[in-house]
Each structure stands twice: as C-alpha cells, then as structure tokens.
Enzyme design. Sequence first.
Site, short mmCIF file in Angstrom:
data_model
loop_
_atom_site.label_atom_id
_atom_site.label_comp_id
_atom_site.label_asym_id
_atom_site.label_seq_id
_atom_site.Cartn_x
_atom_site.Cartn_y
_atom_site.Cartn_z
N MET A 251 0.93 -1.52 -0.19
CA MET A 251 0.35 0.24 -0.28
C MET A 251 0.80 1.03 -0.34
SD MET A 251 -3.15 0.41 -0.13
CE MET A 251 -4.82 -0.23 0.04
N CYS A 252 1.90 1.19 0.17
CA CYS A 252 2.42 2.11 0.26
C CYS A 252 2.91 2.98 1.55
CB CYS A 252 2.81 3.31 -0.90
SG CYS A 252 2.62 2.53 -2.68
N ARG A 253 3.76 4.00 1.78
CA ARG A 253 3.56 4.58 3.02
C ARG A 253 4.96 5.98 2.41
NH1 ARG A 253 0.54 3.33 6.80
NH2 ARG A 253 -1.40 2.77 4.63
N ASN B 18 7.39 -2.54 2.77
CA ASN B 18 6.88 -1.47 1.70
C ASN B 18 8.84 -1.11 0.77
OD1 ASN B 18 4.68 -0.41 1.95
ND2 ASN B 18 5.05 -0.44 4.29
N ASN C 41 -0.67 7.07 -1.73
CA ASN C 41 -1.02 5.35 -0.72
C ASN C 41 -2.04 5.06 -1.13
OD1 ASN C 41 -0.91 3.68 0.87
ND2 ASN C 41 -0.74 4.92 2.65
#
Lengths: 294, 294, 294, 294
Positions: free
Chosen positions: B1-3, B40, B114
């Site tokens: 989901m990314c940060r 990530n 995100n």
Amino acid sequence: MCRFVAYIGKPIMMYDLLFKPKNSLINQSVKAHEAEEPLNGDGFGIGWYTPEANDMPGLFVSVRPAWNDRNLKYIAPKIVSDCMFAHVRAASISPVNELNCHPFHYGNYLFMHNGDIEGFPKIKREMVRHLPENIYANIEGLTDSEHLFALFLHQLEKQRSKDLPTKIANALEDAIVDVEEIKARLKVKEPSYINVCVTDGDTIVAVRYVSDLSLEAPTLYYSEGAAYTCENGICRMKKSKNDFDKAVLIVSEKLTRYRSDWHEIPVNHMVTVNRKLEVNVSVIQRTLNTAAGF
Amino acid sequence: MCRFVAYIGKPIMMYDLLFKPKNSLINQSVKAHEAEEPLNGDGFGIGWYTPEANDMPGLFVSVRPAWNDRNLKYIAPKIVSDCMFAHVRAASISPVNELNCHPFHYGNYLFMHNGDIEGFPKIKREMVRHLPENIYANIEGLTDSEHLFALFLHQLEKQRSKDLPTKIANALEDAIVDVEEIKARLKVKEPSYINVCVTDGDTIVAVRYVSDLSLEAPTLYYSEGAAYTCENGICRMKKSKNDFDKAVLIVSEKLTRYRSDWHEIPVNHMVTVNRKLEVNVSVIQRTLNTAAGF
Amino acid sequence: MCRFVAYIGKPIMMYDLLFKPKNSLINQSVKAHEAEEPLNGDGFGIGWYTPEANDMPGLFVSVRPAWNDRNLKYIAPKIVSDCMFAHVRAASISPVNELNCHPFHYGNYLFMHNGDIEGFPKIKREMVRHLPENIYANIEGLTDSEHLFALFLHQLEKQRSKDLPTKIANALEDAIVDVEEIKARLKVKEPSYINVCVTDGDTIVAVRYVSDLSLEAPTLYYSEGAAYTCENGICRMKKSKNDFDKAVLIVSEKLTRYRSDWHEIPVNHMVTVNRKLEVNVSVIQRTLNTAAGF
Amino acid sequence: MCRFVAYIGKPIMMYDLLFKPKNSLINQSVKAHEAEEPLNGDGFGIGWYTPEANDMPGLFVSVRPAWNDRNLKYIAPKIVSDCMFAHVRAASISPVNELNCHPFHYGNYLFMHNGDIEGFPKIKREMVRHLPENIYANIEGLTDSEHLFALFLHQLEKQRSKDLPTKIANALEDAIVDVEEIKARLKVKEPSYINVCVTDGDTIVAVRYVSDLSLEAPTLYYSEGAAYTCENGICRMKKSKNDFDKAVLIVSEKLTRYRSDWHEIPVNHMVTVNRKLEVNVSVIQRTLNTAAGF
C-alpha cells in the site's frame, strides 16, 4: 541471517524449486519463518550446473530483493539442472552489493553461507595472508562468507585424499578449523555461526556449525528421496523407489509443512551428498575442540 | 500500500526526517505498523525544494529498498529544505521500476500516492484520452498514481480561482471526480483508495479518500506546531510559540508514539497547508456523490 | 583511464560544471578527447561539500554511464557548493561496481584517481598490511585507487606539519613513495600512472605522476581566475579582478577550446590549492628517486 | 540507432554468438562500425528459446552497458539454443530503463527494433486506441518499438492465412502500414526507420524499411549456410553441405570482414526464415504506397 536452498538429483526446473513451494525461498525473502529476522531483501543469487561451458556453473545475482526481480522470473523457468544453489541475503555488516551476493564462484565450485563469523573485521587480513595469488585475486567482495570460501579453496589444494567428496568435506572442515585458530591466535572471542554449503556440481557438502554449543545455531535441514515434484501447487519429495530418480535438498528452513520430509542436521555436523546421491551425516569433531579452547 | 511523508516549514535536514524518528519512513520500509502489508521494499523516492534551479524540485528515486540504499544515506544529510516529499513503495500491479517510483514530477509540482485505483487497467486509456500533449508526454511509468497526477495537472490548467492553494485543492478534487466518472461510465465497480499528496513547493494538499465509505480507508495524519526536531534520538513536533518556526507534517502513519502529536485526517477529507503554514481541513463532497452513484 | 573534474571557489551549481561546458565531463563520458580510450561509461561519482552535516561531504555514485543517469540530471541542479569532485570511470581490472566508483570517501576527505598502478594485484596485500584498523575497514572496493587512498590516510596521521595543506600534500607524496617502495621490495617492475586529486573541502591537492619519465603521463590541467561561469552555452574562467570571486579547476582534460584558460601541470608535479585559493605548483622529487631506483 | 543480432538454426552457445566474432554485438555496444552513432551503451537484452517452460522464451535485460554486465558474462555461456535474439540500445527519446530494453516479449513472441518512428509522441495514443485489452496491458515501456510490436500482435490476430510464417510476415507488414496510415491521418510528416525482427521461436521475419526511399536506411544483413562456428577466435558461417546443420543470422551490421558471408537486405524488403531454415526475400509493396502518399 540469510536463507538458502541447494538441490542435487534428477534435473528439475529452477522455477519450481524457487517459486512453487509453500515456504519457497522467494517467500522466505519476504518473510522467513525459522529466523530471528524474517526479512531477506538485501539481494540474492542463483548458481547452476549444465554440461555446457565445460561444466562451469552459471551465475545470476542482483542487489534487488528476490521477490521483485523481473529477470529472475524470466530466467528461472529456462534453467533445468541437476545441481542448483540459491541464496537470499539479509546483510549484516557488508554493504548490499552484487559482489557480496552469494553464491560465490571459483572454477567449478559454488559456495554459500548463512551465518556470521563475528569479529570478522579483526581477522580478515590474517585470513588472506597466506592465500595463493589466484585464490586471493578471486575475492571480489567484503563478506566473511567469501573469505571463508577462500580458506576452503586453499585447504582443498592441500588435501591428499583421492576421493573428491572426502577432499571437499575435509577441506571445509579444515577451513573452519583455520577460522577458529586464527580467532584464538588473535584473541577474538566472538562466536562463529557457519551454516554453509559448497559444491563442485557433483558433490554437495553442507555444515551446521557454531563455535559455542551453548548458543543456538541457525536451522539446517536436508530432505532425500525420489524426484522432488511440484504438482497442483503442492511440492513434495516423493519416497524413493529406485535410484534413478533420487534427489537431495539442503535448506535453511523447511519448504513445506510436511515435517516427515525434513531431517534436521544436528549442530556441528556435516552432510555429504556424493554423485550417487548417497547422504552421509558426520560430526565435526576437530573444530569443536579448537573453538572449545577459549 | 506504500507509505509516505510530506514536510513543509522551517528548513530541516532530510536525514533527520527520514531516518531518526522511532517509526521513521525508513523503518516503515522494513515494517510498517498501520498497514495490512508491513513491507515497503519495492523502491523509494525523495523530492525536495531549494531556491536553486528556479525552484524546480530535486528528485532521487531507486528500485532498491530504502533501508539499504547507500546513495540515500549520503544524500539525505546534505538536503536541507523547507518542503520535502518521501515515499516507500509496496508495488501492486505495476513492475518495480525507477519510472514507477513516487514522487512523480512535472514542472514545479511533486505528487505521491498511497493506495490503489482498482480496475485501473480498464480505465487507463480513457484517463489519458483528453490530456494535452505536454501532460501526456510526461507520463513515463505505468502506475495508476502517475495517471491520476496527469488528470490533476490537466484540471489545474482549467481552474479559474486566483488563489493558488485553492486552485491546487480544487484540481485535486476534480481529478478524483474524473476518476470516479470514468469508472462509472465504463462500468468499473472496483473501489478507489486515494491517499495522495501534491505540492508546488509552497502549498501542500493532501487527500484521504475511498470510493465506498463502508470500506476501511488507509490511515493519514497530520501534525502541526513549531519546528520538528530530533534531539537525542527523540523526534517531536514542538508546540508552536511563534509563526517563524512553524512546520506541518503529513504522514501515512504516526512517526512517534506521542498520540497527541498526530491528528487523523477524516475519511474523504482534504488538508490544505498554505505558504503561511495555515492548515485547513475540509470535506470532499462532490466525489462522494459521484462514487455513491453506483 | 577515467576522467575527472575538481572545483574549488565561489559556490556554483554542480549542473553547470558537469553538463554545460563544450567538452564537459558528461561529454567526456561518451567521448574523451585527450585519452587513448575515449569511452568512460563504467559508472561515475560526484562528491560535494556544504555546511550541513558537520562539513561531511555528500556523495552519489552509480554503475550506469553518467550520460544516461536520470538521478544525476535531477540532483546536479540542486547542488550548489564551493568544493566539488566528479569522476567518470573507464574500468581496467576491477569490476564495474558502486564500491569501485570514485570519489572515495573517509571522514571529511574525498579522493579520485585517473590512472593505473600496474602490477597492483601483486602488491595489494602488502599495501594494506600495516594500515590501522579504522582505515583498513574503510576499504570497500577492489581498486588500486582506493588502496592508494588508504595509504594516503595512513600517512596523513603521521604528518608533523601544523599547516593542513602542507600535511595533505606531504601525505600524498609519502603515499606515492610507499607504493613505489612496496613495488621495489616485491620486485614489481610495472609502472604507476597516478593522476590523483584529494580534498578535505578546504584544500585540494592534485598530482600528475608517472614512475618512469620516458613514458607518456595522462594529461592534467588547472585553471584559475575569477568565477567560473556558463552563459549562453559558453563556459569560461573569467580573469580575476578581486579575490572574493576566485575559483580553481583541476581537470583531466580541457573543458573548452580556449587554450589560454588551461595550464598543463608538468609531469611529476603537484598542485596545492589552499582555502585562500592560492595555487602552488611543485616538483615531486622523492618519488622520482625511488622509482628511478629499479 | 541500436544494433541487433538474430540467430536460428542448429543450437549454439549464446556466448559464442555475442562475444566471439571480430565485430561482435558486445564490441558494437562500444563502437559500432555501420552506424552514425557508434555507441550503444544504453542497456541491452537477450531472448532465447529452449523446450522448457512450454517453449516460452527466456529473457534477460539490463540498463547497464552490455560490455560490462557481469551477469551476462555468466549467463551467456549457459544458454544453448536454436533461436536467439540480442539487442544493444542507443536510446533516442525514451529513458534508459529495463522496460525500454529490447527484445520485447508477449506469449511466445519476441520483437526487437533498430530505428526510429519519428513523430512517435504525436501518434502514440492513436496507436494504442484500438488494441485489445490483453495486448494493451502488455505494453510496459515507452518506446515506439514496443508500440509497433503491439500493432503487430493485434494484426496477427486478424490474419486468415493458415501458414504461420505467412501470418507473421503479413502481420508485420500490416503493422507498418498501420503506422504509416496513422501518421498520414494525423498529418505527421516525419519518416519512419524500421529495421525490425520478430520470432515465435520457429520462424524469424525481419524488415528493412524507411518511409521515404530518398533517405538512407540503416543497414541490415543476413547470412545463411551450415553451422555458424567460432574456432580459434575466428567466427564464420560455414558453407552448407547438408540441411541438418543449416543456420541463418540476421544482423544490423556484419560480424566479420568476410564480405561474401553477408547479404545486404534491400531497402523496403522483408526476409522470412521458416522452421526448415528456408530464406525468402520479398519486397514490401503496400507500405511503400502508403508512405509515398504524403
């Protein structure tokens, strides 16, 4: 702490070995189950043997995590081999770099390591001091692992046995003795964790070793039987009916949940698999004595 | 989901922002705490503004994990900026590739995301169909995120407001409306998760959005106060005493355990931070209506 | 043979230095004019000083050719510095690898080399034998250049002069003497080509050296004057009117066709530029004697 | 302008093809002889067929120059195949990136291009507009080449011939016609230079094409005969005595100085090599007419 897989036996596809098992090495690169640190995302490498190029091994390494390397996904299905090494790295001191990726290569040998020779910076120069020029020149990276490989290669030149599997096994034990002796001489008290695997394409020798038996050693297993097969998403070692199909796996952690498929290699023991795929497990006596000395 | 992390305020060192907090973005690249998928490790990127080069942002991206990139460790201490973006990626569909790393860049704008526009492959061509040549030509990668950025840039050209923060905020909302309208028109029922951050170096606009309010939206927080400082390993946002020192952070997850430092941005709301560092939180009404339509 | 550029003086933009001159270092990476081998596509590196991070240098290296590195194009315009090093590599023996890219870094020192210590494999272990632990541990790559840097750092610790520029210059000369002495001791007859540049951010010392004066030494030039400027595509060193604007360049080959802008450094001479930007050219006497001995 | 090599015939080692000829593709990556721009250092790629993995091709690409890629040196000796593609890139507009490296892959097809569809940015969206979802989704990069490949794949689905070599040849011609028609429709007057090679592992079709016959077309050659062999550093195509050993090479420029070994493919002609290794050269009539129209 890194994770690895070694295979010898009936030729199979590298892709099946690396990607298909429930707890495959690729999955271990994201989340290992039998290691303190689950992540092994600091580069990877594969090595394999085929008759081409005078039996020299092929090699492919990358600093990218194994789980997202596009080239690996394209290459692994095209590799069919009877002897394969694969390694995913969790870097300790040495930087993440192509030249620090296992397996390491020299001549027709491949070598990979899961562990740490603690105190390595203090003994590094002593480790290389007496190496012959050709073996020294082959060291391209910074890892304790590659330096141990160099000691092994040096010891290999000194072996008198005429049986190659015996020579390889003895040279590996001698190299570990070398490490412990150099540490003792330089008053380095940190322990060594040496789960290591070496091959010339015909014989695999693996060691599970720790300097101090009161410490917990990283896990190491082997599996033997008939052809290792992946069908409908289930990968298992079939029971052996004939010798033709036999195969042996040596792995940092169990690839499947079938406990009966996997034999734990006892601490400070060595496993030798020869070209007939006979498996021999023996204790490493001498190194124990040396390391016990301090 | 990314940060991701966005910073605007008194110039600080990129290194302090990325590496020093307890739950720093670098630590989140290994193990995020407020995301379903903790890892990530599929590349990263940083963008920053300084007066040089006509206020164009600097940019550095890599396909390597943020935690082991040697260049990042050398560059981050030399970046001192009043406006910075940083992003660590967990790839969904699009390959791990430099051109798919956030933040994306056009003119003096940076953009990072995100989330996921699910069903993106079905609407991709429709998303680019009416783009002007210059904006279309700027799309170099494959992500839904970069395509959303292109819609934003197109909407930005159409805004009539003379207040730049208002223009940026409205263009971002319009771009999300565009996405939902295209999806509705093409009968794409998958939801969009859009936690997004855009800046021109003076204003930051961030959105926390989900198509269907019955679904859980990824977290998004902001923190405001006096200068963000890292001392003796503890990083906190100091309470504001004067305007000179003010700073605002927008983050995918809390960087520290001090809950009072972090304000959760409500779902389907937008945060605007202008060059005076005034923070405005408002609901995204229109997109809600559109998405609710199917 | 590699190519490099060093700059010290009034702060300028890295981009102007690297990309704008007619015969810029970027163009030299594709096609150098004053080298036997025109191609320098085996990686590159830049280092620079700013007041941030306690005057430690920033560093960015890549194994990609300088001419096509996307990150370099984004980073170079954001670097404004009064002391900068840049290097493009043509690999000889050592593999193309991040850790073999110049400039090399230790503490507040940067070091880069254009040349070859031929016979290096034979003297490598002897070169590191007496290094203190901290300097030895800093060697991460395989190049002769980085090993020469280690000898320099070791000699630097031994200098008695209280004037830093003198210390640096003497340590560099002593390191070259060390190389020649080790070669003589080990009966290595191959010549050394050492065009080298070292800085602590305040002082630059450059050497143009060859073991045997009957051999052709790679070119090395310096340029001094008022601010180095790029206007309308023409980059020149302006004549100096006042001390404030002064700048000095040291380069492997002339960046422009204006011959009068460039002074050739005589073979086996050393150039020292101190923080007042005073340029001193002196002969390297001792190394000549040593090398002449065999 | 890029350079490529295609091989079909008796299985040979990729290493022999890529590294051993006097003017090998690896040497062409440093210094091509029959191209305006000698340097082809912007990444490379290889593709090959073996019976494993349901005849899907293997693929390995890298953004590093072919001349210094360590993995290529290890992999090439382990690839023995009867159908191989290899390409070294000189980037024009599209960034140097893994996803822009040739050969491109879809199903069991590989495709590579040496040339330029000038004006491509203006026709890109029109080129993808009518593509079926699966073919559109396969486009991962930004090159004109990969978009031409997509048009080819789309035309392939429309072919009625039952003879596969004929289908492939016609689809390729149709795709070039498509390009010229789209250009004519959108009033794009820039020429196309299309030296292209496509294979399904059994048949290779190559085209040498330019929109305007008054312009010089990049060179393209083929060589046919008995097994291509490299002995004592000399690589030649042996004269054919029997059909069993036959082999065909298609190359951007001659690999050796033996002029008689190489047949120039006339401008706006097409070469088809079927699985019996029969070579057919034919004119491309229709595209000429289309392009001649403006």
